[in-house]
Design an enzyme around this catalytic site. Sequence first.
Site, mmCIF file in Angstrom:
data_model
loop_
_atom_site.group_PDB
_atom_site.id
_atom_site.type_symbol
_atom_site.label_atom_id
_atom_site.label_comp_id
_atom_site.label_asym_id
_atom_site.label_seq_id
_atom_site.Cartn_x
_atom_site.Cartn_y
_atom_site.Cartn_z
ATOM 1 N N TYR A 110 0.851 -1.190 0.000
ATOM 2 C CA TYR A 110 0.000 0.000 0.000
ATOM 3 C C TYR A 110 0.885 1.237 0.000
ATOM 4 O O TYR A 110 2.032 1.205 0.444
ATOM 5 C CB TYR A 110 -0.914 -0.012 1.232
ATOM 6 C CG TYR A 110 -2.122 0.884 1.124
ATOM 7 C CD1 TYR A 110 -3.115 0.624 0.191
ATOM 8 C CD2 TYR A 110 -2.273 1.983 1.965
ATOM 9 C CE1 TYR A 110 -4.240 1.432 0.097
ATOM 10 C CE2 TYR A 110 -3.399 2.793 1.879
ATOM 11 C CZ TYR A 110 -4.375 2.516 0.940
ATOM 12 O OH TYR A 110 -5.483 3.322 0.843
ATOM 13 N N MET A 157 -8.457 -5.448 -9.625
ATOM 14 C CA MET A 157 -8.632 -6.816 -9.167
ATOM 15 C C MET A 157 -7.935 -7.840 -10.059
ATOM 16 O O MET A 157 -7.404 -8.840 -9.585
ATOM 17 C CB MET A 157 -10.124 -7.138 -9.071
ATOM 18 C CG MET A 157 -10.850 -6.384 -7.973
ATOM 19 S SD MET A 157 -12.649 -6.476 -8.151
ATOM 20 C CE MET A 157 -12.899 -8.243 -8.272
ATOM 21 N N VAL A 214 -18.167 -1.141 -3.087
ATOM 22 C CA VAL A 214 -18.218 0.150 -3.779
ATOM 23 C C VAL A 214 -19.309 0.122 -4.835
ATOM 24 O O VAL A 214 -20.105 1.067 -4.969
ATOM 25 C CB VAL A 214 -16.864 0.500 -4.421
ATOM 26 C CG1 VAL A 214 -17.007 1.727 -5.327
ATOM 27 C CG2 VAL A 214 -15.819 0.770 -3.355
ATOM 28 N N LYS A 230 -18.886 -9.180 2.951
ATOM 29 C CA LYS A 230 -17.698 -8.536 3.516
ATOM 30 C C LYS A 230 -17.418 -9.169 4.876
ATOM 31 O O LYS A 230 -18.337 -9.464 5.638
ATOM 32 C CB LYS A 230 -17.932 -7.030 3.667
ATOM 33 C CG LYS A 230 -16.755 -6.292 4.281
ATOM 34 C CD LYS A 230 -16.901 -4.792 4.152
ATOM 35 C CE LYS A 230 -16.560 -4.345 2.757
ATOM 36 N NZ LYS A 230 -15.123 -4.560 2.412
ATOM 37 N N TYR A 253 -10.360 2.833 -9.668
ATOM 38 C CA TYR A 253 -10.146 2.886 -8.223
ATOM 39 C C TYR A 253 -9.644 1.556 -7.667
ATOM 40 O O TYR A 253 -9.442 1.408 -6.460
ATOM 41 C CB TYR A 253 -11.433 3.306 -7.500
ATOM 42 C CG TYR A 253 -12.568 2.303 -7.578
ATOM 43 C CD1 TYR A 253 -12.786 1.405 -6.535
ATOM 44 C CD2 TYR A 253 -13.425 2.258 -8.671
ATOM 45 C CE1 TYR A 253 -13.835 0.482 -6.596
ATOM 46 C CE2 TYR A 253 -14.468 1.346 -8.734
ATOM 47 C CZ TYR A 253 -14.659 0.465 -7.694
ATOM 48 O OH TYR A 253 -15.698 -0.444 -7.751
ATOM 49 N N ASN A 279 -20.853 -5.881 -8.030
ATOM 50 C CA ASN A 279 -21.317 -6.543 -6.813
ATOM 51 C C ASN A 279 -20.406 -6.264 -5.624
ATOM 52 O O ASN A 279 -20.680 -6.712 -4.504
ATOM 53 C CB ASN A 279 -21.422 -8.048 -7.029
ATOM 54 C CG ASN A 279 -20.095 -8.672 -7.401
ATOM 55 O OD1 ASN A 279 -19.395 -8.169 -8.278
ATOM 56 N ND2 ASN A 279 -19.727 -9.772 -6.764
ATOM 57 N N SER A 280 -19.314 -5.539 -5.837
ATOM 58 C CA SER A 280 -18.432 -5.168 -4.729
ATOM 59 C C SER A 280 -19.141 -4.166 -3.824
ATOM 60 O O SER A 280 -20.201 -3.627 -4.160
ATOM 61 C CB SER A 280 -17.146 -4.545 -5.272
ATOM 62 O OG SER A 280 -17.424 -3.286 -5.877
#
Length: 372
Positions: A87, A282, A189, A363, A279, A186-187
């Site tokens: 990160y 994946m 966000v 999640k 953003y 489907n995430s």
Amino acid sequence: MMSKKLCASILKSVKIIRRQHAKFILSRSMSSLSSQEIKYKEHGDPNSVLYLENCQVSKTLKPTEVLVKMLMAPINPSDINMVEGTYHMLPQLPAVCGNEGVGEVLDVGSEVSGLGPGDWVIPAGTGFGTWRNVAVSDQEMVRKVPNDVPAISAATIMVNPCTAYRMLKDFVCLHEGDSVIQNGANSAVGQAVIQIAREWGFKTINVVRNRPDIDQLTDYLKSLGATHVVTEEFARSHQMKELVKSMGSPPKLAFNTVGGDSATNMIKQLNSKGVMVTYGGMSKKPVTISTGALIFKRVRLTGYWNAKWVQENKENPELVRMFDDLFDLVRECKLLPPVSETFSLSDFKVAVKSSLEGYKGSKKVFVMDESL
């Protein structure tokens, strides 16, 4: 999954029943509180470098400090990336893991203003360390949030809904009836984009990977307000062009969290001078765009990093307005939290391993307060 009816029921309960703090706060004669913390002292595979540490947290506060009992904290990709060392913002090691979550203030220092016992707070930036029971922090490191909403909504408000809000607002001037296209719909966000766009009068084309339960997923996303839900295969077909044509005008805005061919296919559907905001990545594949799209359609590619936006806008009234808007939607049951699977801190190995398998409809969230 939380329905609007269930959301309304929870909100009603939150307003009527005040949580009891006495059972948690130990005798005033005790100088510290027991806490568990999920930490790492070196970067690497989260399955290997994370460990659980039992410790005592002093109740003696400096003038500007607050004592916070953490209530809930999700596992986000940025948390995993921090542990891995990939990160772009990294805390000093050893560090407590977790960037997002909600906590309850137990006590405040003598010079703290605007916060008191019983208030709820979320981190004001990254690196707070939310995967623990108790934290002591300077008041500048936390932000007060409403405590009349479900804890899961407050715990997951800072990253995904804020990302959706800013991307819908900051890159293209959209008007009612305009459309947006996104992959990874489907995430967390993606679900926030669908709900906020619906409330603001925007149509959405939502691209997802095909799967055995695609009909169930489609129905769920449409229940949130999705205009269209299509698979990656459909997005590559001639039928996609017909679907876009049927909407009146092509999308002005695209949100990309996948990369590779998925992003390229969305670019093809953008209107002239359309913008694609990336953003996430994946697929770990680069975003590619044709020369024609750049020259003749004048498509623009850009990116969004929520942590950086928050860091650069701490004093911006727009930050306060954003949270006010989002929590208003939560209270109206128009912004539902993501479907979640909960874990205790002691089960962190199972939770982290599950999160590393990718987003599979829920999640992963740590719950530190058993009453929630």
